[in-house]
Scaffold this active site. Structure first.
Site, PDB file in Angstrom:
ATOM      1  N   HIS A 156      37.358  41.256  51.383  1.00 39.77           N
ATOM      2  CA  HIS A 156      36.170  40.447  51.083  1.00 39.77           C
ATOM      3  C   HIS A 156      36.593  39.282  50.199  1.00 39.77           C
ATOM      4  O   HIS A 156      37.796  39.078  49.967  1.00 39.77           O
ATOM      5  CB  HIS A 156      35.083  41.318  50.441  1.00 39.77           C
ATOM      6  CG  HIS A 156      35.581  42.131  49.278  1.00 39.77           C
ATOM      7  ND1 HIS A 156      36.031  41.552  48.107  1.00 39.77           N
ATOM      8  CD2 HIS A 156      35.722  43.474  49.114  1.00 39.77           C
ATOM      9  CE1 HIS A 156      36.398  42.509  47.272  1.00 39.77           C
ATOM     10  NE2 HIS A 156      36.235  43.682  47.859  1.00 39.77           N
ATOM     11  N   GLY A 171      36.610  38.832  47.141  1.00 38.93           N
ATOM     12  CA  GLY A 171      37.436  39.204  45.987  1.00 38.93           C
ATOM     13  C   GLY A 171      38.909  39.232  46.383  1.00 38.93           C
ATOM     14  O   GLY A 171      39.776  38.705  45.665  1.00 38.93           O
ATOM     15  N   HIS A 172      39.200  39.826  47.540  1.00 43.44           N
ATOM     16  CA  HIS A 172      40.587  39.842  48.018  1.00 43.44           C
ATOM     17  C   HIS A 172      41.055  38.419  48.326  1.00 43.44           C
ATOM     18  O   HIS A 172      42.204  38.071  48.070  1.00 43.44           O
ATOM     19  CB  HIS A 172      40.701  40.681  49.299  1.00 43.44           C
ATOM     20  CG  HIS A 172      40.401  42.133  49.113  1.00 43.44           C
ATOM     21  ND1 HIS A 172      39.259  42.727  49.597  1.00 43.44           N
ATOM     22  CD2 HIS A 172      41.090  43.122  48.484  1.00 43.44           C
ATOM     23  CE1 HIS A 172      39.265  44.006  49.296  1.00 43.44           C
ATOM     24  NE2 HIS A 172      40.353  44.285  48.613  1.00 43.44           N
TER      25      HIS A 172
END
Ligand code: PAF
Length: 286
Positions: A33, A35-36
């Protein structure tokens, strides 16, 4: 640019041997997502070569946890890796990482038994074991982890220091939805109503942070007030913990603490285990 996709240790060793310059590594369990994405971007900014691993590590899941239903979204994950300029993606099958039942594993020690470790016995042993294995296979100069998993980050830093692992550990800030919910691969399990309850986690942290000027006890009181409402909501939040801890050791800070701290919270909504935290700073009393 399309990344080189490698599935075996042998293939990884071959591409690794050709890497020149600095190598940054982003270990993940997939279901990538935003964040990654921010981790991969941070890796890309600071290194000549970026390696992302995608491996759902069975060793860090308890017997009643969501290993079997953990989201697997490899095609979309590979698209994100390509879009963010990852050079190599390591997607090993279980048999490559655990060719047989591991007999020697990393012991996370007392720090692995507190806070999240108390809620998920054995989790940190399994997590540290796979992180050490991946670091040994990838041999990065720097490995990047999200601050959302603050205890994981602290434990990896500790393992690297205590076991003299030759790698720099870098952290990337938590990425949130506009309404405050911390991004997590597990958010996709939530129904709309469960998601409404789950928002109490980030709201509690925000309320705690807002009260930081009045000291640690006020922080906990403000956060608890929000969580109390959520535990009585429908569907309810089943609170695992709310703690105010030292970011390096995850032991509780004292009411007169000055310096850095982490306010960390975890709970279950429906069948979904969620965690979140916020870094705080308490100034010296003047
Ligand atoms: O944070 C994660 O996704 C996992 O715990 C990690 C670090 C990739 C180890 O399996």
């Amino acid at each position: 640019m399309t990344p080189i996709i490698v599935r075996t240790r042998e293939e990884l060793a071959e591409v690794r041997s050709e890497v020149k310059g600095t190598l940054a590594f982003v270990p993940t369990m997939g279901a990538l997502h935003e964040g990654h994405r921010s981790l991969i971007r941070q890796a890309r900014q600071g290194a000549d070569t970026v390696v992302v691993s995608i491996f759902v590590n069975p060793l860090q899941f308890g017997p009643d946890e969501d290993l079997d239903r953990y989201p697997r979204t490899l095609p979309a994950d590979l698209e994100m890796c390509a879009a963010e300029g990852a050079d190599i993606v390591f997607t090993p099958p279980r048999s490559e990482i655990y060719p047989d039942e591991p007999r020697v594993t990393v012991d996370s020690g007392p720090m692995g038994e507190i806070v999240e470790g108390a809620a998920r016995p054995g989790h940190f042993d399994g997590m540290l074991t796979v992180v050490l294995k991946l670091l040994n296979l990838v041999r990065p100069d720097v490995a990047i982890f999200g601050e959302k998993d603050a205890q994981q980050l602290a434990m990896i830093r500790r393992m690297v220091a205590d076991l003299n692992v030759p790698v720099e550990i870098a952290a990337a800030p938590t990425v949130r939805e506009p309404d405050g919910l911390a991004l997590s691969s597990r958010n996709r399990y939530l129904t709309d109503r469960e998601r409404g309850t789950a928002l109490a986690l980030s709201r509690a942290l925000a309320a705690g942070a807002h009260a930081a000027g009045a000291g640690p006890e006020a922080v906990l009181a403000a956060a608890n007030a929000v969580l109390d409402e959520a535990t009585a909501a429908d569907p309810p939040l089943h609170l695992d913990y709310l703690v105010l801890v030292d970011p390096a050791t995850f032991t509780p800070i004292t009411p007169s603490h000055a310096g850095r701290a982490v306010l960390a919270v975890a709970g279950r909504v429906g069948a979904t285990h969620l965690i979140d935290n916020v870094p705080l700073h308490f100034p010296e009393e003047s």
